[in-house]
Design a protein around this motif. Sequence first.
Motif, short mmCIF file in Angstrom:
data_model
loop_
_atom_site.label_atom_id
_atom_site.label_comp_id
_atom_site.label_asym_id
_atom_site.label_seq_id
_atom_site.Cartn_x
_atom_site.Cartn_y
_atom_site.Cartn_z
N LYS A 44 0.26 -1.17 0.13
CA LYS A 44 -0.22 -0.06 -0.02
C LYS A 44 0.58 1.49 0.41
CE LYS A 44 -4.32 -1.43 2.12
NZ LYS A 44 -5.21 -1.63 3.17
N THR A 45 1.72 1.24 0.48
CA THR A 45 3.20 2.04 0.67
C THR A 45 3.79 2.96 -0.42
OG1 THR A 45 4.66 1.51 2.39
CG2 THR A 45 2.24 2.75 2.98
N ARG A 46 4.54 1.17 -1.33
CA ARG A 46 4.98 1.27 -2.11
C ARG A 46 5.03 2.41 -3.16
NH1 ARG A 46 6.29 -4.10 -4.87
NH2 ARG A 46 7.16 -4.68 -3.28
N GLY A 47 3.78 2.39 -3.78
CA GLY A 47 3.43 3.74 -4.43
C GLY A 47 3.77 5.20 -4.25
N GLN A 48 2.77 5.21 -2.70
CA GLN A 48 3.24 7.01 -2.01
C GLN A 48 5.06 7.42 -2.38
OE1 GLN A 48 1.74 8.58 -1.38
NE2 GLN A 48 2.48 10.30 -0.68
N ARG A 49 5.41 6.03 -1.05
CA ARG A 49 7.16 6.46 -1.04
C ARG A 49 8.06 6.58 -2.84
NH1 ARG A 49 11.12 8.28 1.26
NH2 ARG A 49 12.46 7.13 1.62
N MET A 50 7.41 5.32 -3.49
CA MET A 50 8.13 6.22 -4.82
C MET A 50 8.03 7.43 -5.39
SD MET A 50 7.72 4.39 -8.45
CE MET A 50 7.74 2.38 -7.75
N SER A 51 6.09 7.96 -5.30
CA SER A 51 5.54 9.38 -5.59
C SER A 51 7.13 10.20 -4.41
CB SER A 51 5.21 9.39 -5.42
OG SER A 51 4.13 10.95 -5.71
N GLU A 52 7.34 9.87 -3.64
CA GLU A 52 8.53 11.16 -2.69
C GLU A 52 9.43 10.81 -3.23
OE1 GLU A 52 7.39 9.49 1.18
OE2 GLU A 52 5.26 10.99 1.06
N LEU A 53 10.04 10.24 -3.34
CA LEU A 53 11.18 9.72 -3.99
C LEU A 53 11.13 10.69 -5.43
CD1 LEU A 53 12.60 5.93 -3.12
CD2 LEU A 53 12.81 8.31 -1.86
N LEU A 54 10.70 10.53 -6.16
CA LEU A 54 10.57 11.63 -7.20
C LEU A 54 10.79 12.97 -7.08
CD1 LEU A 54 8.52 8.83 -9.41
CD2 LEU A 54 11.49 8.54 -9.02
N GLU A 55 9.82 12.87 -6.72
CA GLU A 55 9.16 14.28 -5.89
C GLU A 55 10.93 14.78 -5.56
OE1 GLU A 55 6.22 17.21 -3.64
OE2 GLU A 55 5.66 15.36 -4.75
N HIS A 56 11.47 14.58 -4.71
CA HIS A 56 12.25 14.76 -3.80
C HIS A 56 13.70 14.86 -4.52
CE1 HIS A 56 15.84 15.42 -0.87
NE2 HIS A 56 16.39 14.38 -1.77
N LEU A 57 13.68 14.08 -5.86
CA LEU A 57 14.61 14.12 -6.97
C LEU A 57 14.75 15.59 -8.10
CD1 LEU A 57 15.22 10.33 -9.00
CD2 LEU A 57 17.19 12.29 -7.60
N ALA A 58 12.97 15.68 -8.29
CA ALA A 58 12.52 16.53 -9.27
C ALA A 58 12.82 17.86 -8.37
CB ALA A 58 11.22 16.62 -9.18
N THR A 59 12.79 18.40 -6.86
CA THR A 59 12.87 19.31 -6.37
C THR A 59 14.84 19.62 -6.04
OG1 THR A 59 12.75 18.33 -4.20
CG2 THR A 59 10.88 18.81 -5.03
N ASN A 61 17.03 18.39 -8.01
CA ASN A 61 17.66 18.48 -9.62
C ASN A 61 18.62 17.32 -8.81
OD1 ASN A 61 16.63 20.89 -10.28
ND2 ASN A 61 17.55 22.51 -9.45
N GLY A 62 18.65 16.40 -8.88
CA GLY A 62 19.06 14.68 -8.61
C GLY A 62 19.79 14.74 -9.92
N LEU A 63 19.13 14.78 -11.19
CA LEU A 63 19.31 14.63 -12.41
C LEU A 63 20.33 15.55 -13.21
CD1 LEU A 63 16.45 11.95 -13.93
CD2 LEU A 63 18.89 11.30 -12.02
N GLU A 64 20.67 16.83 -12.75
CA GLU A 64 20.83 17.76 -13.13
C GLU A 64 22.59 16.99 -14.06
OE1 GLU A 64 22.38 22.62 -12.36
OE2 GLU A 64 20.91 21.23 -10.60
N GLY A 65 23.23 16.89 -13.26
CA GLY A 65 24.21 16.21 -13.68
C GLY A 65 24.53 14.92 -14.61
N ILE A 66 23.93 15.33 -15.06
CA ILE A 66 23.63 13.80 -16.20
C ILE A 66 23.27 14.07 -17.50
CG2 ILE A 66 22.82 11.45 -16.22
CD1 ILE A 66 22.41 11.26 -13.42
N ASP A 67 24.48 14.50 -18.68
CA ASP A 67 23.84 14.41 -19.85
C ASP A 67 23.66 12.57 -20.31
OD1 ASP A 67 24.23 14.68 -22.67
OD2 ASP A 67 26.56 14.18 -22.64
N PRO A 68 21.97 12.82 -21.11
CA PRO A 68 21.23 12.08 -20.98
C PRO A 68 22.08 10.79 -22.91
CG PRO A 68 20.22 13.79 -21.66
CD PRO A 68 21.00 14.18 -21.38
N VAL A 69 22.31 12.24 -23.43
CA VAL A 69 23.02 11.06 -24.40
C VAL A 69 24.69 10.47 -24.51
CG1 VAL A 69 24.21 12.01 -27.36
CG2 VAL A 69 22.61 13.03 -25.77
N GLN A 70 25.66 11.02 -23.38
CA GLN A 70 26.45 10.59 -22.91
C GLN A 70 25.77 9.37 -21.80
OE1 GLN A 70 28.84 12.19 -20.41
NE2 GLN A 70 30.89 11.44 -20.24
#
Length: 84
Positions: A44-59, A61-70
Amino acid sequence: MLRTFKAFLQDGCLEWIDDRPNLGNERLQVYVTVLENDTDPILKTRGQRMSELLEHLATNNGLEGIDPVQWQQQMRCDRSLPGR
């Protein structure tokens, strides 16, 4: 087209819920998928926890230093390309 029938499994016997397949007396090989019980608190809490982690990454900029092509080139470098 394959049809899906709902049933309960208890003591090794299937109890059909809705439509019942017309099987006659023939012996059939079947595949049964056991669905997880919704009462499990972890599920029951797995989806909520995933949502919180993704929101944390977005706020943050957890993926800012990653070049998608590289990144894609690095992921594919170990795989042989067909026909080449």
